[in-house]
Scaffold this motif. Structure first.
Motif, PDB file in Angstrom:
ATOM      1  N   THR A 124       0.868  -1.053  -0.068  1.00  0.00           N
ATOM      2  CA  THR A 124       0.133   0.207  -0.032  1.00  0.00           C
ATOM      3  C   THR A 124       1.059   1.308   0.141  1.00  0.00           C
ATOM      4  O   THR A 124       0.749   2.232  -0.881  1.00  0.00           O
ATOM      5  CB  THR A 124      -0.877   0.139   1.057  1.00  0.00           C
ATOM      6  OG1 THR A 124      -1.635  -1.291   1.319  1.00  0.00           O
ATOM      7  CG2 THR A 124      -2.131   1.156   1.216  1.00  0.00           C
ATOM      8  N   LEU A 125       1.878   1.357   0.803  1.00  0.00           N
ATOM      9  CA  LEU A 125       2.564   2.472   0.986  1.00  0.00           C
ATOM     10  C   LEU A 125       3.353   2.684  -0.221  1.00  0.00           C
ATOM     11  O   LEU A 125       3.337   3.941  -1.054  1.00  0.00           O
ATOM     12  CB  LEU A 125       3.795   2.349   2.167  1.00  0.00           C
ATOM     13  CG  LEU A 125       4.562   3.800   2.465  1.00  0.00           C
ATOM     14  CD1 LEU A 125       3.656   4.933   2.634  1.00  0.00           C
ATOM     15  CD2 LEU A 125       5.728   3.340   3.446  1.00  0.00           C
ATOM     16  N   LEU A 127       2.669   1.696  -3.443  1.00  0.00           N
ATOM     17  CA  LEU A 127       1.815   2.300  -4.172  1.00  0.00           C
ATOM     18  C   LEU A 127       1.308   3.758  -4.111  1.00  0.00           C
ATOM     19  O   LEU A 127       1.144   4.638  -4.999  1.00  0.00           O
ATOM     20  CB  LEU A 127       0.463   1.251  -4.624  1.00  0.00           C
ATOM     21  CG  LEU A 127       1.086   0.122  -5.333  1.00  0.00           C
ATOM     22  CD1 LEU A 127      -0.348  -0.935  -5.319  1.00  0.00           C
ATOM     23  CD2 LEU A 127       1.548   0.341  -6.688  1.00  0.00           C
ATOM     24  N   SER A 128       0.708   4.091  -3.013  1.00  0.00           N
ATOM     25  CA  SER A 128       0.523   5.339  -2.619  1.00  0.00           C
ATOM     26  C   SER A 128       1.430   6.499  -3.001  1.00  0.00           C
ATOM     27  O   SER A 128       1.263   7.297  -3.736  1.00  0.00           O
ATOM     28  CB  SER A 128       0.312   5.530  -0.978  1.00  0.00           C
ATOM     29  OG  SER A 128      -0.976   5.002  -0.654  1.00  0.00           O
ATOM     30  N   VAL A 129       2.797   6.202  -2.691  1.00  0.00           N
ATOM     31  CA  VAL A 129       3.926   7.266  -2.773  1.00  0.00           C
ATOM     32  C   VAL A 129       3.984   7.169  -4.414  1.00  0.00           C
ATOM     33  O   VAL A 129       4.182   8.451  -5.061  1.00  0.00           O
ATOM     34  CB  VAL A 129       5.133   6.699  -2.202  1.00  0.00           C
ATOM     35  CG1 VAL A 129       6.046   7.612  -2.319  1.00  0.00           C
ATOM     36  CG2 VAL A 129       4.829   7.046  -0.556  1.00  0.00           C
ATOM     37  N   ASN A 131       2.258   6.285  -7.003  1.00  0.00           N
ATOM     38  CA  ASN A 131       1.172   6.710  -7.717  1.00  0.00           C
ATOM     39  C   ASN A 131       0.717   8.238  -7.733  1.00  0.00           C
ATOM     40  O   ASN A 131       0.613   8.740  -8.775  1.00  0.00           O
ATOM     41  CB  ASN A 131      -0.319   5.909  -7.383  1.00  0.00           C
ATOM     42  CG  ASN A 131      -0.277   4.711  -8.297  1.00  0.00           C
ATOM     43  OD1 ASN A 131       0.261   4.421  -9.433  1.00  0.00           O
ATOM     44  ND2 ASN A 131      -0.650   3.413  -7.685  1.00  0.00           N
ATOM     45  N   HIS A 132       1.037   8.527  -6.647  1.00  0.00           N
ATOM     46  CA  HIS A 132       0.687   9.991  -6.435  1.00  0.00           C
ATOM     47  C   HIS A 132       1.868  10.857  -6.900  1.00  0.00           C
ATOM     48  O   HIS A 132       1.628  11.482  -7.892  1.00  0.00           O
ATOM     49  CB  HIS A 132       0.726  10.729  -5.039  1.00  0.00           C
ATOM     50  CG  HIS A 132       0.683  12.245  -4.885  1.00  0.00           C
ATOM     51  ND1 HIS A 132       1.626  12.607  -4.313  1.00  0.00           N
ATOM     52  CD2 HIS A 132      -0.595  12.877  -4.908  1.00  0.00           C
ATOM     53  CE1 HIS A 132       1.148  14.076  -4.491  1.00  0.00           C
ATOM     54  NE2 HIS A 132      -0.017  14.032  -4.799  1.00  0.00           N
ATOM     55  N   ALA A 167       4.587  16.701  -1.254  1.00  0.00           N
ATOM     56  CA  ALA A 167       5.076  16.001  -2.415  1.00  0.00           C
ATOM     57  C   ALA A 167       4.983  16.505  -3.761  1.00  0.00           C
ATOM     58  O   ALA A 167       5.742  16.208  -4.583  1.00  0.00           O
ATOM     59  CB  ALA A 167       4.526  14.700  -2.028  1.00  0.00           C
ATOM     60  N   PRO A 313      -5.022  12.133 -11.998  1.00  0.00           N
ATOM     61  CA  PRO A 313      -4.447  12.378 -11.006  1.00  0.00           C
ATOM     62  C   PRO A 313      -3.747  11.192 -10.240  1.00  0.00           C
ATOM     63  O   PRO A 313      -3.200  11.342  -9.203  1.00  0.00           O
ATOM     64  CB  PRO A 313      -5.545  13.001  -9.988  1.00  0.00           C
ATOM     65  CG  PRO A 313      -6.707  12.150 -10.784  1.00  0.00           C
ATOM     66  CD  PRO A 313      -6.267  12.251 -12.252  1.00  0.00           C
ATOM     67  N   THR A 314      -3.666  10.115 -10.748  1.00  0.00           N
ATOM     68  CA  THR A 314      -2.995   8.916 -10.225  1.00  0.00           C
ATOM     69  C   THR A 314      -2.371   8.232 -11.334  1.00  0.00           C
ATOM     70  O   THR A 314      -2.858   8.270 -12.477  1.00  0.00           O
ATOM     71  CB  THR A 314      -3.910   7.947  -9.375  1.00  0.00           C
ATOM     72  OG1 THR A 314      -2.991   6.867  -8.786  1.00  0.00           O
ATOM     73  CG2 THR A 314      -5.073   7.379 -10.298  1.00  0.00           C
ATOM     74  N   MET A 317      -0.180   2.577 -11.421  1.00  0.00           N
ATOM     75  CA  MET A 317       0.737   1.647 -11.020  1.00  0.00           C
ATOM     76  C   MET A 317       0.176   0.558 -10.089  1.00  0.00           C
ATOM     77  O   MET A 317      -0.734   0.890  -9.273  1.00  0.00           O
ATOM     78  CB  MET A 317       1.997   2.204 -10.607  1.00  0.00           C
ATOM     79  CG  MET A 317       2.914   3.010 -11.548  1.00  0.00           C
ATOM     80  SD  MET A 317       4.249   3.879 -10.557  1.00  0.00           S
ATOM     81  CE  MET A 317       4.842   4.809 -11.754  1.00  0.00           C
ATOM     82  N   VAL A 318       0.567  -0.684 -10.529  1.00  0.00           N
ATOM     83  CA  VAL A 318       0.126  -1.797  -9.670  1.00  0.00           C
ATOM     84  C   VAL A 318       1.314  -2.525  -8.971  1.00  0.00           C
ATOM     85  O   VAL A 318       2.270  -2.405  -9.547  1.00  0.00           O
ATOM     86  CB  VAL A 318      -0.909  -2.837 -10.490  1.00  0.00           C
ATOM     87  CG1 VAL A 318      -2.345  -2.035 -10.872  1.00  0.00           C
ATOM     88  CG2 VAL A 318       0.027  -3.261 -11.692  1.00  0.00           C
TER      89      VAL A 318
END
Lengths: 427, 427
Positions: A124-125, A127-129, A131-132, A167, A313-314, A317-318
């Motif tokens: 999760t972390l 991908l969050s970082v 993708n944003h 970011a 906005p994203t 990525m997977v």
């Protein structure tokens, strides 16, 4: 506020981990890969960003007593799980594209080799970082290209989450924005900060001249005066009266900018302020920037469209399990096929040094002249391979982006919807 | 990581403050108003969200020695400015719409009354929080409406900044999402968390049956099994063989969902699993949810479109100086006219209790039967009027949203582009 990132995680990572610890599969050697199946509609490239922010957070990804209590309260009470988490720190390997490099569909942007347990926890972390930050950097790179050599100022903090804003400022600087409005990005990442005044400052004063005098008195004649609170022509005349012909810049934040900028330039020149610059803001995106290329504009302030990825906005990525105990694995149901196995990747270049293809393979790639290896070592046995502080890491990524950019074909810079600038070849 | 929000601020707030301190205007009494000039294209309403998160951060908005050193390093060295900031804490008043209420163009969502100095400092943080959270809540409310009574699960953490993810989970729950995948949102805001397994868990195992056995052994037969890693029909048969007819749910994450869900329901019923639910995920938005209304679906997991505001990732709110020393002020240049003066606002309702208009005025509004005052007191003299902890504040906002929702006209729930559900009347 949380002290570490461990709870910035989807619950299912922990339920999977609990079940895998129970049946003994948690220790299986796994390879997880981050990639994008496609780029946003019609985009020519993506830019990898966030890697540095991710590596900042990785050493702090531990489960404190408070974190474990929070999990228990949410019903995650499995004793084996909680014991394991209490002792967790990441001990695996991470490889990936250097931050600031370009990516294309199927590029293995990041690869995690670890036990299933350790690898699944980070999903999760990561991908969050990525993708944003990659979404912002990818949009920002188009704006920088559209602006040619004119400076771009990032000023979108107020249009996105207050931490995402930091970011976003970092991602924009990474691809060539010169400055940001965000003070925390200046502090944390050394991004140069900029900003002078808003309409509120003019409205605060009894008249425009009083506001301009106050600003010049404190910020000097090199400042940027915002001239469109009442009437632009009168604003410019007042600005030059107050600051003199050495006024640094005027800012236009409304109206038809090409027309206004042209008139403003003429008027400034008439008034002898021939070196006073014209900065434009007001809902700019890469298309508006491009549309101002013929106008006498000296800098662009970009807000909303930057921090929202200009329509994307994203980054999409997977994070997929591609290898287990040395065996390639992949989901096979309809619509989302993936290629199994750990990947190698090179960017192929022609004799002139221009990129021609992204070669991705689950086997080592036979080297050709002009190939550049895209995957670099980031983490070995849980230890960062390069523990540069955040500012130095960003500076290095910025320099890497410039080098990668110089090798891209001209087609990359078209703003219109089209094909990827280079093709991904699965060797 | 920063300890307080003071540097999550645009540089120009501080340069304006420095200039206003120098010329004596910093102490002028000001009223700043947050409002949206328009809703995103074709939206029928917006939902105010983030107020609670803003009030959490307001008491921590102080400049520490480290913050001041960071400003000095960035060239903000004006001694009068730094002295003032060192002593700053907010002492003004804040009024606003109750979190969870609806808003329309011109609704005075938040009003700050303070000296110019204090009011200008808060602009960036206020807009960041409200623009982000309101964008998510506004999109989420459309999804909840489209889902009718079927539960919605928020699972978009991986598609947005890691801290924005927590705020997004909060905003979604505020308007009716039942659960989130985000563990930190569970911890900080008490949002119920949900999640079971991903394709990686199936691929980790030697076969699908082994994965399902492991999951059921740890999470119980009430769990949700993901059945589309290989072949959906075989997956469902295996799921019921392993878990028995009391299996809680299956999840479908790819393919043509209306068709697959219908076939899955038939097969589950044939296998005796008549109470096993069907959860669908895979790039859902409000339109896809609506398109599944006739399908036998028991719950929707929503990710990307939720955390990106389903096409409108920011709410477009602005923070404008509307009054100075008791005198209304407004920018007058072309394109961005604003109405000066501090606002009153009521929602007008007909005899059946259905909202008919948003009445906004710079004068007190003559009360009519069915009017609801929209503006509530949030901060007085820098002190929070209600210091409910974050979980209680969210629960209250959730309840308020439900009440406001019950009074909205049916037209509000149309997903098609159209006019605002009620008109804003400037009295």
């Amino acid at each position: 506020m949380p002290t570490g990132p461990a709870l910035l995680t989807d619950r299912y990572e922990l339920t999977m981990l609990a079940a895998a610890l129970a049946d003994g599969t948690a220790d299986r050697d796994c390879v997880f890969e981050v990639f994008a199946r496609r780029l946003p509609h019609g985009r020519r490239y993506g830019v990898v960003a966030g890697t540095g922010r991710l590596l900042e957070q990785l050493p702090r990804f531990r489960f404190t007593d408070d974190d474990l209590a929070a999990l228990r309260e949410q019903g995650l009470t499995d004793a084996r799980l909680l014991d394991w988490l209490a002792g967790f720190s990441f001990n695996g390997d991470v490889d990936g594209y250097a931050e600031g490099d370009f990516f294309f569909p199927g590029s293995p942007v990041l690869t995690v080799r670890a036990s299933f347990a350790e690898g699944v926890l980070l999903e999760t972390l990561i991908l969050s970082v990525l993708n944003h930050d990659s979404a912002i950097a990818s949009a920002a790179a188009r704006m920088v290209a559209a602006a040619c050599e004119r400076p771009c100022i990032e000023m979108g903090s107020r249009r996105t989450h207050e931490q995402a804003a930091v970011a976003a400022a970092r991602a924009a600087h990474l691809v060539g924005f010169g400055t940001t409005s965000n003070l925390e990005a200046g502090h944390r990442y050394g991004v140069p900060t900029a900003g002078t005044s808003a309409h509120a400052f003019t409205l605060l004063h009894d008249d425009e001249a009083a506001a301009f005098r106050a600003q010049v008195a404190t910020l000097g004649v090199g400042t940027t005066l915002l001239v469109d609170t009442y009437d632009v022509e009168r604003g410019i005349r007042t600005a030059v009266e107050v600051a003199g012909p050495d006024l640094g810049a005027i800012r236009l934040d409304s109206g038809d900018l090409p027309t206004l900028a042209t008139r403003a330039r003429q008027l400034l020149d008439e008034l002898g302020a021939t070196r006073t610059k014209i900065i434009v803001t007001s809902d700019l995106d890469e298309f508006a920037i491009s549309g101002l290329m013929a106008a006498p504009v000296d800098g662009y302030g970009v807000g909303t469209s930057l921090v929202t990825g200009s329509g994307a906005p994203t980054a999409g990525m997977v994070y997929k399990l591609v290898e287990r105990d040395g065996v390639p694995v992949a989901k096979r149901s309809e619509g989302k096929n993936s290629v199994g196995g750990r990947k190698h990747a090179v960017r192929r270049h022609d004799a002139s040094g221009t990129a021609t293809a992204e070669v991705v393979s689950s086997r080592p790639i036979a080297p050709q002249d002009g190939d550049r290896q895209l995957v670099v070592e980031l983490v070995r046995g849980g230890q960062l391979c390069d523990d540069a502080p955040p500012r130095a890491a960003l500076a290095a990524a910025r320099a890497h982006h410039q080098r990668a950019r110089a090798a891209m074909p001209d087609e990359a810079w078209a703003l219109s919807r089209g094909e990827c600038a280079i093709e991904t070849v699965h060797d």
